[in-house]
Scaffold this motif. Structure first.
Motif, mmCIF file in Angstrom:
data_model
loop_
_atom_site.group_PDB
_atom_site.id
_atom_site.type_symbol
_atom_site.label_atom_id
_atom_site.label_comp_id
_atom_site.label_asym_id
_atom_site.label_seq_id
_atom_site.Cartn_x
_atom_site.Cartn_y
_atom_site.Cartn_z
ATOM 1 N N ALA A 117 0.832 -1.202 0.000
ATOM 2 C CA ALA A 117 0.000 0.000 0.000
ATOM 3 C C ALA A 117 0.866 1.251 0.000
ATOM 4 C CB ALA A 117 -0.924 -0.006 1.214
ATOM 5 N N LEU A 118 1.953 1.229 0.750
ATOM 6 C CA LEU A 118 2.851 2.386 0.774
ATOM 7 C C LEU A 118 3.523 2.563 -0.584
ATOM 8 C CD1 LEU A 118 4.157 4.676 2.309
ATOM 9 C CD2 LEU A 118 5.826 3.049 3.231
ATOM 10 N N ALA A 119 3.922 1.475 -1.218
ATOM 11 C CA ALA A 119 4.557 1.567 -2.534
ATOM 12 C C ALA A 119 3.615 2.194 -3.564
ATOM 13 C CB ALA A 119 4.999 0.184 -3.001
ATOM 14 N N LEU A 120 2.318 1.924 -3.451
ATOM 15 C CA LEU A 120 1.361 2.492 -4.399
ATOM 16 C C LEU A 120 1.280 4.012 -4.293
ATOM 17 C CD1 LEU A 120 -1.529 -0.134 -4.211
ATOM 18 C CD2 LEU A 120 -0.014 0.324 -6.155
ATOM 19 N N ARG A 121 1.624 4.560 -3.151
ATOM 20 C CA ARG A 121 1.625 6.014 -3.001
ATOM 21 C C ARG A 121 2.751 6.656 -3.811
ATOM 22 N NH1 ARG A 121 1.810 7.224 3.218
ATOM 23 N NH2 ARG A 121 1.906 9.356 2.377
ATOM 24 N N PHE A 122 3.711 5.855 -4.249
ATOM 25 C CA PHE A 122 4.828 6.371 -5.045
ATOM 26 C C PHE A 122 4.549 6.333 -6.545
ATOM 27 C CE2 PHE A 122 6.904 5.553 -1.058
ATOM 28 C CZ PHE A 122 7.957 6.457 -0.999
ATOM 29 N N LEU A 123 3.368 5.941 -6.970
ATOM 30 C CA LEU A 123 3.077 5.867 -8.398
ATOM 31 C C LEU A 123 3.413 7.180 -9.093
ATOM 32 C CD1 LEU A 123 -0.294 3.880 -8.531
ATOM 33 C CD2 LEU A 123 1.936 3.150 -9.395
ATOM 34 N N ASP A 124 4.073 7.058 -10.238
ATOM 35 C CA ASP A 124 4.512 8.176 -11.093
ATOM 36 C C ASP A 124 5.713 8.936 -10.537
ATOM 37 O OD1 ASP A 124 2.710 7.749 -13.184
ATOM 38 O OD2 ASP A 124 1.141 8.862 -12.155
ATOM 39 N N THR A 125 6.273 8.509 -9.403
ATOM 40 C CA THR A 125 7.524 9.103 -8.940
ATOM 41 C C THR A 125 8.603 8.858 -9.998
ATOM 42 O OG1 THR A 125 6.985 8.777 -6.611
ATOM 43 C CG2 THR A 125 9.303 8.999 -7.166
ATOM 44 N N PRO A 126 9.406 9.856 -10.334
ATOM 45 C CA PRO A 126 10.416 9.670 -11.378
ATOM 46 C C PRO A 126 11.432 8.585 -11.033
ATOM 47 C CG PRO A 126 10.137 12.007 -10.864
ATOM 48 C CD PRO A 126 9.381 11.237 -9.821
ATOM 49 N N TYR A 127 11.870 7.879 -12.062
ATOM 50 C CA TYR A 127 12.947 6.906 -11.885
ATOM 51 C C TYR A 127 14.280 7.652 -11.835
ATOM 52 C CZ TYR A 127 16.124 3.021 -12.601
ATOM 53 O OH TYR A 127 17.140 2.114 -12.444
ATOM 54 N N VAL A 128 15.073 7.384 -10.803
ATOM 55 C CA VAL A 128 16.416 7.955 -10.674
ATOM 56 C C VAL A 128 17.355 6.846 -10.221
ATOM 57 C CG1 VAL A 128 17.885 9.569 -9.408
ATOM 58 C CG2 VAL A 128 15.618 10.301 -10.158
ATOM 59 N N TRP A 129 18.368 6.562 -11.008
ATOM 60 C CA TRP A 129 19.346 5.533 -10.648
ATOM 61 C C TRP A 129 19.998 5.892 -9.316
ATOM 62 C CZ3 TRP A 129 20.782 0.925 -12.871
ATOM 63 C CH2 TRP A 129 21.949 0.336 -12.373
ATOM 64 N N GLY A 130 19.932 4.988 -8.362
ATOM 65 C CA GLY A 130 20.514 5.217 -7.046
ATOM 66 C C GLY A 130 19.631 5.998 -6.093
ATOM 67 N N GLY A 131 18.448 6.445 -6.556
ATOM 68 C CA GLY A 131 17.569 7.254 -5.720
ATOM 69 C C GLY A 131 16.881 6.443 -4.643
ATOM 70 N N ARG A 132 16.590 7.108 -3.519
ATOM 71 C CA ARG A 132 15.954 6.435 -2.386
ATOM 72 C C ARG A 132 14.846 7.281 -1.766
ATOM 73 N NH1 ARG A 132 19.077 6.003 2.069
ATOM 74 N NH2 ARG A 132 17.479 4.670 2.977
ATOM 75 N N SER A 133 14.260 8.183 -2.525
ATOM 76 C CA SER A 133 13.232 9.039 -1.942
ATOM 77 C C SER A 133 12.154 9.324 -2.964
ATOM 78 C CB SER A 133 13.833 10.367 -1.450
ATOM 79 O OG SER A 133 13.982 11.271 -2.521
#
Length: 287
Positions: A176-192
């Motif tokens: 459920a928490l991961a679904l809140r990240f939908l459409d977050t940009p892909y960034v290699w090495g990113g953690r936020s």
């Protein structure tokens, strides 16, 4: 086989290594360093080499505990993030010492520190899920029906955050928490939520519920228990990639094909068929 250089600090060229490897490395002429505790003053990019144009390998979140192994002569420090022991180079100016007092964890995907307890005040710091701030001794301020908590980033100016950014996550469900990240940009090495990669997403959402995962997809696959038939919350693995299952077939993942966090159904459509063929197995986090 040499130690995994992602989590064991040594440099074959400069012959520098962390003290924990003393007696384990071949050859002579090694200089060993004892790690020093530091924290990230802001969201820091950790890079493969001590250069601004080197690739990012991971990020340290604001307030995150780290170790400083050694420094070069040009303002770069070789550091380790303590929660997963991952190594990389970052600018020394982004490191500071931990402050005493109560530590508060940010639960909002993205947030800011304000100069004063009002939304019209200047923003003086950037926060994200998993970042930590220090509670200052001043009183909570209520303004316009909003409650403002006095905080400070390590080494930074005092500020204020809306209490809502610190509210508990209601349900311990990484999917459920991961679904809140939908459409977050892909960034290699990113953690936020400002940008992340596939294993950064899975590490972040499990870590929010006290279920630590290693940093990279192959490390996560090795860490988890293998399962044959996935259920919600299991991880699906592919060569160099990982996703979080929503049920037996649907998966949420940060992917460089769409350059964002999306949902795919394994075996459905061209991309889903590619994923199904490339799947190397499923893993489950068990305490």
């Amino acid at each position: 086989m040499p130690p995994d250089s992602r989590v064991h600090a040594y440099d074959l060229t400069s012959r520098q290594a962390e003290d924990a490897l003393r007696g384990q490395l071949e050859g002579e002429g090694w200089t060993y360093f004892l790690p020093r505790p530091v924290v990230a003053a802001a969201r820091l990019s950790l890079r493969a080499k001590a250069r601004a144009d080197a690739g990012q390998v991971t990020e340290a979140l604001p307030g995150e505990a780290m170790e400083l192994l050694w420094e070069d002569a040009h303002g770069w420090a070789y550091v380790r993030t303590l929660h997963d022991r991952y190594l990389g180079w970052t600018l020394t100016e982004g490191l500071t010492q931990a402050q005493s007092g109560e530590v508060l964890t940010v639960t909002a995907l993205r947030a800011h520190i304000y100069a004063g307890p009002k939304v019209s005040q200047p923003m003086i710091g950037e926060l994200c899920l998993g970042a930590t701030v220090n509670r200052r001794s001043a009183e909570v301020v209520t303004e316009g029906g909003r409650r403002w908590v006095p905080v400070g980033l390590p080494g930074g100016a005092p500020g204020w955050v809306g209490e809502a950014t610190l509210s508990p996550i209601p349900e311990a469900d990484p999917a459920a928490l991961a679904l809140r990240f939908l459409d977050t940009p892909y960034v290699w090495g990113g953690r936020s939520a400002w940008g992340l990669d596939c294993s950064g997403l899975t590490q972040l959402v499990f870590g929010a519920f006290g279920q630590p995962l290693p940093r990279d997809a192959d490390q996560q696959q090795e860490f988890l228990n293998v399962v044959e038939r996935p259920v919600r919350g299991d991880l699906a693995f592919f060569p160099g990639h990982v996703g979080l299952m929503l049920d037996e077939r649907r998966m949420v993942h940060a992917n460089a094909t769409q350059m964002r966090v999306t949902i795919e159904t394994l075996g459905e459509g061209d991309y889903g068929q590619q994923l199904a063929v490339g799947c190397t197995g499923f893993g489950r986090w068990d305490a």
